[in-house]
Design an enzyme around this catalytic site. Structure first.
Site, PDB file in Angstrom:
ATOM      1  N   GLU A  60      27.038 -37.642   9.766  1.00  0.00           N
ATOM      2  CA  GLU A  60      25.760 -37.905   9.184  1.00  0.00           C
ATOM      3  C   GLU A  60      25.161 -38.646  10.498  1.00  0.00           C
ATOM      4  O   GLU A  60      23.974 -38.740  10.880  1.00  0.00           O
ATOM      5  CB  GLU A  60      25.738 -38.693   8.075  1.00  0.00           C
TER       6      GLU A  60
ATOM      7  N   CYS B 224      25.509 -30.516  -3.692  1.00  0.00           N
ATOM      8  CA  CYS B 224      25.647 -31.849  -3.710  1.00  0.00           C
ATOM      9  C   CYS B 224      23.970 -32.298  -3.117  1.00  0.00           C
ATOM     10  O   CYS B 224      24.015 -33.311  -3.016  1.00  0.00           O
ATOM     11  CB  CYS B 224      26.615 -32.554  -3.120  1.00  0.00           C
TER      12      CYS B 224
ATOM     13  N   LYS C 268      25.916 -44.420  -2.805  1.00  0.00           N
ATOM     14  CA  LYS C 268      27.108 -43.873  -3.301  1.00  0.00           C
ATOM     15  C   LYS C 268      28.226 -44.891  -3.234  1.00  0.00           C
ATOM     16  O   LYS C 268      29.343 -44.893  -3.922  1.00  0.00           O
ATOM     17  CB  LYS C 268      27.758 -42.444  -2.518  1.00  0.00           C
TER      18      LYS C 268
ATOM     19  N   PHE D  53      28.505 -28.706   0.164  1.00  0.00           N
ATOM     20  CA  PHE D  53      29.416 -27.433   0.411  1.00  0.00           C
ATOM     21  C   PHE D  53      28.431 -26.142   0.834  1.00  0.00           C
ATOM     22  O   PHE D  53      27.415 -25.963   0.374  1.00  0.00           O
ATOM     23  CB  PHE D  53      30.002 -27.163  -0.803  1.00  0.00           C
TER      24      PHE D  53
ATOM     25  N   HIS E 255      23.304 -39.578   2.856  1.00  0.00           N
ATOM     26  CA  HIS E 255      24.274 -38.701   1.924  1.00  0.00           C
ATOM     27  C   HIS E 255      25.593 -39.749   1.800  1.00  0.00           C
ATOM     28  O   HIS E 255      25.848 -39.826   0.684  1.00  0.00           O
ATOM     29  CB  HIS E 255      24.556 -37.539   2.548  1.00  0.00           C
TER      30      HIS E 255
ATOM     31  N   HIS F 182      29.806 -40.646  -5.952  1.00  0.00           N
ATOM     32  CA  HIS F 182      29.303 -39.204  -5.876  1.00  0.00           C
ATOM     33  C   HIS F 182      28.745 -38.589  -6.938  1.00  0.00           C
ATOM     34  O   HIS F 182      29.790 -38.110  -7.546  1.00  0.00           O
ATOM     35  CB  HIS F 182      30.150 -38.631  -4.861  1.00  0.00           C
TER      36      HIS F 182
END
Lengths: 360, 417
Positions: free
Chosen positions: B307, B165, B326, B392, B296, B331
């Site tokens: 974050e 991502c 998002k 990830f 993010h 996402h």
């Protein structure tokens, strides 16, 4: 940034159907064609009906490389890459004094075709059969992401440098080599562990046989190989080879002539960078595939010994380029150059020259 | 010598659930439009969540000119269409010499997952020998960048970076490095992904899917909504852009990478903070130069607090506005930081802050002084925008964009690296 900084390959690790380590690979490359029949996977019954032969890394068990705890949910791609990185780190540490902090800033560039395809298919099958997520083990879901192997290597070995995965079919590992070199030269990393990985599974094996791009006489193999790439010069460990050139280009016209022309350009650029190097060995990547003719056309003017690595390791997808690097280390004579080439049917082509040092 | 080379963004292309093409996309962002809807690409009846950010009106054949759409998967379609739109936006006419060194670097999380899903069903229904060879051909992830280079007739380095991502930021950063190093004058870079059954199910199994629309930074946020699209930037060496009189959206000042080396799915605030610092150093800027952070901001409870903890470590009490697109797109996985990059370029160019939609109460756990732009887009002078991508495996990547000025880079010039 030092765009011309000389980079070296300090050491290499390899696991393939030929066995573990450079000696096993060398024996496979020089021996009779094909990995021995004894290299059939332990779960050979899952390949029933598949045309041609398959060969696994013999007796592979991840707990021979890392402690058992935490290995249960790892997919085979991740296990193979983790084993290769473990061998590389261990052997490099034995060869030279390397500080802990330099390991902590070491990065990864791992080549793969599509990650662990069997993990994706099996998870999806569980979802379809279980009508939802009842059968899904959340601990195996990350195995379906293509960066799982590189990420797990970083976690197991605490490598906090740039962690990257490159997908470019059969030139994935050579693409990783170029990407890793660029990260170092542009100041994002000092040492990169670069390589490629491919797992043997019924899903990839059937896919390869149904596509028919690879001759049925070629064994379908698997494996992982990695090299340590870092600046040459004072303070560096003894070098196995110098990275003299690595070009990755593209053939938008995906015809026999289009592939050949793209590879010809990549080879010309690589050999230009290798001016003065005596290239005595060529390791072509497309022998035994439908792209063999294009590769031969691109290599035609070159008068040097040629060795097909698939003879020893079989078809191994994203690991191919890394197997070629390992084969260069196994066969290259000190002071001479080894040209590695590859073509993927996507249009990607690659050519690299390694100049072997006296350390091999 | 090459320290003088600068990278500017002269083309923006995207296919998204809130608009196709940069103008429609930007209008959607400014309006806080939602691209989230009931899932159509697979039967979600077996799952407890039924929303996704699908591009329901995506018609690749109407956007691409060269590739045969039947030969490529949906994710390749997104990449090729977005790249075609970026080239049209840039107005570039490729010469033979430029074509020779221009390539495509594209990020993805799931690659051609819908094609994998189709193969899985064939495998279950008829056994392995019944797999469609044409479908098998679509599976290798490298095809996603190859589709771009076939579409645009490019001969330069073409590769996919599947670092999940944060992948588009990796791709944009590496393409910029190619230009700075003198390997290329022009590059296409971005990300693409497709909504699919097993990504939806996988995030559900982790307990990370929202029970409704995504609500990043909200006290009551419950997770992500999986989404799709393609976002591609045309990056160009500054002198090359100036010589052809190109319109410059923004300058790419630099980027940074870090790896948590900690846990496969749980993010690490200190490692993210380190990534921000590396991005600042690479860009030649100070933390105080940053006017806007495109987060993010997935909307999972863990991501958002981690974050903000990380940005606090770097910015302290003088925290720039931070928002999550998002909240509108869902996402989009490997495309997410590509969309973030486009939002940053347009925020700079049009002087506005993209909003965080669906917000009712900012999570008090963030502490005071965090402006998440929760009441709609608003005008603001944005000279430097910071674009987050985390993934990830703790694969963090952050790109920094700046307003293009005809003299020195925003960071005050000097050695960028």
């Amino acid at each position: 940034m030092k765009p011309t900084e000389e980079l070296q390959i300090s050491w290499v690790s390899v696991l393939s159907a030929a066995g573990v380590g450079l000696d096993a690979l060398r024996e496979g490359l020089r021996g009779p064609a094909g990995p021995p029949a004894a290299r059939e996977p332990a779960d050979a019954h899952r390949y029933a009906g598949l045309p041609g032969r398959v060969a696994a890394v013999p007796d592979f068990d991840i707990t021979d490389y890392v402690p058992r705890k935490g290995t249960k949910n790892l997919d085979r791609t991740t296990k193979l890459g983790l084993a290769a990185s473990t061998l590389l780190k261990r052997e490099l540490s034995e060869r030279a004094e390397i500080s802990d902090s330099s390991w902590q800033s070491t990065g990864i560039a791992m080549g793969t075709v599509v990650g662990s395809l069997s993990s994706s298919v099996e998870l999806d099958a569980d979802i379809i059969n279980g009508k939802g997520i009842d059968l899904v083990n959340p601990a195996v879901f990350p195995n379906t992401t293509m960066n799982c192997c590189a990420s797990q290597i970083a976690i197991w070995h605490r490598l906090r440098g740039p962690n990257s995965t490159l997908a470019n079919g059969s030139v994935s590992a050579l693409s990783a080599l170029r990407y890793g070199a660029r990260l170092i030269r542009c100041g994002h990393a000092r040492r990169m562990l670069v390589g490629g990985v491919e797992e043997l599974s019924p899903h990839t094996a059937w896919g390869i046989r149904l596509k028919k791009d690879v001759d049925e006489s070629v064994v379908i193999g698997e494996g992982a190989a990695m090299v340590a790439l870092e600046p040459a010069g004072p303070g560096a460990p003894p070098g196995l080879a110098t990275l003299t050139a690595c070009e990755v280009m593209f053939a938008p016209r995906r015809t026999r002539a289009g592939y050949a022309e793209a590879l010809r350009r990549a080879v010309a650029r690589a050999l230009e960078a290798a001016a003065g190097v005596d290239v005595r060995l060529v390791l072509p990547g497309a022998v035994g595939t439908v792209l063999e003719g294009s590769e031969q056309a691109a290599l035609e003017p070159l008068d040097a010994e040629r060795v097909d690595v698939r003879v020893a390791v079989g078809e191994c997808g994203g690991a191919l380029g890394a197997m070629q690097m390992a084969a260069a280390a196994a066969l290259g004579r000190p002071g001479t150059g080894v040209l590695i080439t590859g073509i993927d049917d996507s249009g990607a082509v690659a050519a690299a020259v390694l100049t072997m040092g006296s350390g091999s | 010598m090459s320290g003088a080379r600068r990278v500017v963004v002269t083309g923006l292309g995207c296919v998204s659930s809130i608009g196709t093409g940069v103008e429609a996309f930007t209008a959607g962002i400014k309006a806080g439009r939602s691209g989230v809807s009931e899932i159509r690409s697979f039967d979600s009846g077996d799952f407890p969540a039924h929303l996704a950010g699908e591009v329901t009106d995506f018609d690749p054949a109407s956007l691409v000119r060269v590739i045969d759409v039947d030969s490529w998967g949906r994710t390749a379609h997104f990449a090729a269409a977005a790249a075609r739109l970026a080239v049209e936006d840039s107005g570039i006419e490729f010469t033979e010499a430029t074509r020779a060194t221009t390539g495509a670097i594209i990020g993805t999380t799931n690659g051609e997952a819908p094609s994998v899903d189709a193969l899985t069903r064939q495998w279950l229904d008829g056994g392995p020998s019944t797999l469609s060879a044409d479908n098998v051909r679509k599976i290798p992830a490298g095809n996603i960048a190859a589709a771009v280079s076939v579409e645009l007739d490019l001969h330069g380095e073409t590769v996919v970076i599947p670092t999940a991502c944060s992948a588009a930021n990796y791709a944009i950063g590496s393409a910029a490095d190619k230009i700075i190093a003198g390997e290329s004058e022009v590059m296409l870079a971005g990300g693409a992904d497709s909504v699919n059954r097993f990504t939806h199910a996988g995030f559900l199994s982790l307990g990370a899917v929202a029970d409704g629309v995504p609500r990043p930074f909200d006290r009551d946020r419950t997770g992500i909504v999986t989404a799709e699209g393609g976002a591609v930037l045309l990056l160009e060496e500054l002198g090359h852009a100036l010589r052809r009189g190109a319109h410059i959206h923004a300058e790419l000042l630099g980027y940074g990478l870090s790896c948590d080396a900690h846990h496969i799915v749980h993010p690490d605030a200190e490692s993210i903070a380190e990534c921000i610092r590396r991005a600042h150093a690479n860009s030649g800027i100070e933390a105080g130069d940053v006017d806007y952070v495109c987060a993010h901001g997935t909307g999972t409870p863990t991501n958002d607090i981690t974050e903000i903890t990380a940005t606090r470590l770097v910015f302290g009490d003088d925290h720039p506005p931070i928002s999550s697109i998002k909240s509108m797109l869902g996402h989009t996985m490997g495309a997410a930081s590509g969309f973030g990059a486009i939002a940053c370029c347009k925020a700079i160019e049009d002087s506005f802050l993209p909003p965080t939609s669906n917000l009712s109460t900012v999570d008090p756990a963030f502490g005071d002084g965090i402006d998440v732009v929760g009441s709609g887009a608003r005008p603001a002078d944005v000279r430097v925008a910071q674009n987050h991508g985390f993934a990830f495996g703790g694969n963090n990547a952050i790109t920094i964009f700046g307003a293009y000025r005809d003299r020195e880079p925003v960071g005050g010039g000097g050695e960028r690296r």
